[in-house]
Design an enzyme around this catalytic site. Structure first.
Site, PDB file in Angstrom:
ATOM      1  N   GLY A   1       0.843  -1.190   0.000  1.00 29.01           N
ATOM      2  CA  GLY A   1       0.000   0.000   0.000  1.00 29.01           C
ATOM      3  C   GLY A   1       0.876   1.237   0.000  1.00 29.01           C
ATOM      4  N   LEU A   2       0.939   1.931  -1.139  1.00 27.02           N
ATOM      5  CA  LEU A   2       1.747   3.146  -1.267  1.00 27.02           C
ATOM      6  C   LEU A   2       0.857   4.354  -1.013  1.00 27.02           C
ATOM      7  CD1 LEU A   2       4.227   2.908  -4.300  1.00 27.02           C
ATOM      8  CD2 LEU A   2       4.765   3.077  -1.872  1.00 27.02           C
ATOM      9  N   SER A   3       1.138   5.093   0.048  1.00 25.45           N
ATOM     10  CA  SER A   3       0.294   6.226   0.424  1.00 25.45           C
ATOM     11  C   SER A   3       0.852   7.570  -0.015  1.00 25.45           C
ATOM     12  CB  SER A   3       0.120   6.237   1.943  1.00 25.45           C
ATOM     13  OG  SER A   3       1.372   6.481   2.569  1.00 25.45           O
TER      14      SER A   3
ATOM     15  N   ASP B   1       6.947   6.230   5.116  1.00 22.73           N
ATOM     16  CA  ASP B   1       6.922   4.870   5.659  1.00 22.73           C
ATOM     17  C   ASP B   1       6.619   3.824   4.590  1.00 22.73           C
ATOM     18  OD1 ASP B   1       7.467   5.823   8.235  1.00 22.73           O
ATOM     19  OD2 ASP B   1       5.344   6.178   8.631  1.00 22.73           O
TER      20      ASP B   1
ATOM     21  N   CYS C   1     -11.333   1.888   9.168  1.00 21.70           N
ATOM     22  CA  CYS C   1     -10.730   1.923   7.834  1.00 21.70           C
ATOM     23  C   CYS C   1      -9.781   0.749   7.634  1.00 21.70           C
ATOM     24  CB  CYS C   1     -10.004   3.250   7.631  1.00 21.70           C
ATOM     25  SG  CYS C   1      -9.237   3.415   6.007  1.00 21.70           S
TER      26      CYS C   1
ATOM     27  N   CYS D   1      -8.113   9.449   8.538  1.00 23.49           N
ATOM     28  CA  CYS D   1      -7.598   8.495   7.563  1.00 23.49           C
ATOM     29  C   CYS D   1      -8.117   8.790   6.159  1.00 23.49           C
ATOM     30  CB  CYS D   1      -8.013   7.093   8.009  1.00 23.49           C
ATOM     31  SG  CYS D   1      -7.425   5.756   6.966  1.00 23.49           S
TER      32      CYS D   1
END
Length: 367
Positions: free
Chosen positions: A11-13, A17, A114, A211
């Site tokens: 999961g690339l936000s 991190d 979420c 979120c």
């Protein structure tokens, strides 16, 4: 976690991190695929009030910029990036339930829902549909310990950044084939790795907003979805009226700012709310905020030891030092928690998260 699998989805936000997590995974797996979740649309979701900043792309919401950063990271690593639209699902499974909770006078935690329904639910399922034999990773500061082929959520090396509180309501089966690359790294190390790779996100501040929605003036933001309903603010002990408020759903237990009590000599805190009469009760006595016993309902068991421990560690909010407590099982999913020392500002609608003394997460329940 075994690295027999050839493919891992991360999961690339658009943050540091997840970027460093992707870099670490690239060194271990044949194929790393980034997935970016689009969960919020300001116009579609009537998000107009409460923005902290306005820019040329998206006012207040960082989704556009985050996706651009995620693309830069993916390009620099030479990995594929998939954008998954989950706006409707987020609205129905996370946001609307949050608004309904506020209407009931509760203080919900949308980030916890979420993770359960969106990130480790629909997004994880989406990745498994593409490749059933793949692994799923995120940039959370958390750890998975495999014991008897069961994934057990545990506190990571960087206890200051520990995010297990937000993960404790995820179903235990959802942690199958999940890895947390940052489990044994400190945040300062993660930022240094990003700097070594000349990534802009190296010094990007940690997100503190809702979120996937972003930074907001929270009470103003809620006015997009909840009406202003004037009511009385009363002293908890004397029951005398001292001011008025905009609606009890805009306030939480322990809150001291935004009460418009400037004429009072002592600082006051919200100690109770009456949703029926729309009355808010405040006190200058912090003792009114202390509790020694709480009930947890709808408890999600991540780990069920053969014998319940006589003592557990409990958090009632993120970033709180775990408190020692005794555990009493009232039913399969209802617990009574008695703290060794009183805890402050317990808000109904939040979660209590339990750990063993050796830092394995037992699960989470609704306060």
């Amino acid at each position: 976690m075994s690295i027999i699998a050839k493919t891992v989805f991360i999961g690339l936000s658009g943050g540091v991190d997840s970027a460093v997590s992707a870099l670490l995974l690239k060194k271990q797996y044949q194929e790393v695929i980034g997935v970016f979740m689009e969960c919020w649309d300001e116009t579609l979701n009537n998000d107009f009030y409460g923005h902290k900043k306005i820019n040329n792309n998206k006012s207040g919401c960082s989704s556009f910029q985050d996706f651009q950063q995620a693309k830069k990271i993916a390009n620099s690593l030479g990995i594929k990036l998939i954008k998954k639209n989950l706006i409707e699902a987020y609205w129905n499974k996370v946001f609307l339930p949050m608004i309904q909770s506020f209407k009931k006078g509760l203080t919900p935690n949308p980030d916890i829902w979420c993770n359960r329904f969106i990130k480790f639910g629909l997004l994880h399922d989406f990745c498994k549909q593409i490749n059933p034999n793949s692994l799923f990773a995120t940039g959370h500061y958390a750890k998975i310990n495999m014991i008897e082929n069961q994934p057990l959520l545990s506190i990571p090396k960087d206890t200051n950044k520990d995010q297990t509180y937000f993960l404790a309501n995820v179903k235990k089966e959802q942690f199958q084939n999940v890895i947390f690359p940052l489990a044994d790294l400190k945040k300062i190390t993660v930022r240094n790795i990003a700097r070594e790779n000349n990534w802009e996100v190296a010094d990007k501040k940690d997100s503190t907003g809702i979120c996937f929605i972003g930074e907001r003036h929270f009470s103003d933001f809620l006015k997009n979805y909840l009406p202003v309903k004037k009511g009385l603010i009363k002293d908890w002990k004397t029951k005398q009226t001292i001011s008025e408020h905009d609606g009890v759903w805009f306030y939480t237990i322990g809150q001291r700012s935004g009460l418009n009590l400037g004429g009072l000599k002592q600082r006051h805190f919200v100690v109770a709310k009456d949703i029926e009469t729309n009355e808010l009760f405040v006190s200058c006595d912090k003792e009114e905020l202390l509790k020694t016993t709480i009930l947890l309902d709808q408890f999600n068991w991540l780990y069920t030891p053969k014998q319940l421990p006589s003592q557990v560690l409990v958090r009632i909010r993120h970033a709180q030092k775990p408190e020692i407590a005794k555990l009493k099982l009232l039913s399969d999913n209802k617990l009574e928690i008695t703290f060794k020392n009183p805890v402050i500002s317990v808000a109904s609608g939040q979660f209590g998260v339990l750990y063993t003394l050796d830092q394995i997460c037992l699960g989470a329940g609704l306060i």
